[in-house]
Design a protein around this motif. Structure first.
Motif: not given
Length: 245
Positions: A1-7, A31-34, A175-182, A222-225
């Motif tokens: 799901m692609e979302v655009a933000l307009v402020t 966080a919701a996967g969008a 379906d997008r998931t994220t992992e963050t390394l520090h 990515g979309e592949d967890a």
């Protein structure tokens, strides 16, 4: 799901107000996967807002527009969204009744403010929505937001925006998931590993520099967890990490 933000807001463009809404929405949607595909700040100009909304509505799955939905002269956002869809602004009877009752309660609870400032609210402006739109009402916001064919119109005041977003949060997923390394390593030392991880696992990998005393970040998306997990594990074995990473 692609979302655009307009402020929307001259004060955002001038730097008078920090644009925390875009950052907060970006975190919630991610966080919701969008996927947040665009973030654009535009002035309080009805034609500009209408053109932006029309273009983004055609290009993305959803558009969230924040700011300028009250009843003051520079609050043109709902009129602009109506213009983008070639619709009229209408005042639903139930929405106006809801806001009228709210205004009466406010006057009863704050008589000194009403007397001091001679408050004269334009309830029609606060209650108006583009024809066919779904009104959005919360206890935190006086003005009605709305949803018009995947365009979500919300307040600019952060507390009001967050409350209204929660009423529709379930409509944003993906379906997008994220992992963050520090990592304490400088960005220049990560180039080869980041490039190889992208090519090897078919994921997006971004590196972000250290800030103040905080470590840098490597973000795998990515979309592949499974691919995201594998790429993150591969990177952990090849770059220095901190905080248990």
């Amino acid at each position: 799901m692609e979302v655009a933000l307009v402020t929307v807001g001259d004060e955002l463009l001038a730097g008078d107000t920090e644009n925390t809404n875009a950052s907060w929405l970006g975190r919630q949607l991610t966080a919701a996967g969008a996927s947040v595909a665009r973030v654009l700040t535009v002035p309080d100009d009805e034609a500009v807002v209408a053109d932006t909304v029309a273009r983004y509505h055609d290009a993305f799955d959803a558009v969230i527009v924040t700011g300028g939905i009250g009843g003051t002269p520079d609050d043109i956002t709902k009129a602009a969204v109506a213009r983008a869809f070639d619709r009229d602004l209408v005042v639903p009877d139930d929405v106006r009744a809801h806001l009228e009752a709210k205004a009466e309660r406010f006057a009863e609870d704050n008589p000194e403010l009403v007397d001091r400032y001679d408050m004269d609210l334009d309830l029609d402006a606060w209650a108006s929505v583009p024809e066919g739109g779904q009104p959005l009402l919360t206890d935190e916001s006086f003005a009605a937001g709305c949803v018009v064919d995947s365009v979500y119109v919300m307040p600019g005041i952060p507390e009001e925006l967050r409350a209204m977003y929660e009423t529709v949060a379930d409509e944003f997923d993906g379906d997008r998931t994220t992992e963050t390394l520090h990592t304490p390593a400088p960005e220049g030392a990560l180039v080869s590993r980041v490039t190889e991880a992208r090519e090897r696992f078919g994921v997006a990998v971004g590196s972000y520099p250290r800030k103040d005393d905080a470590p840098g970040r490597v973000k795998v998306t990515g979309e592949d967890a499974a691919a995201v997990t594998e790429a993150a594990a591969w990177l952990r074995e090849r770059i220095e990490t901190v905080d248990g990473e």
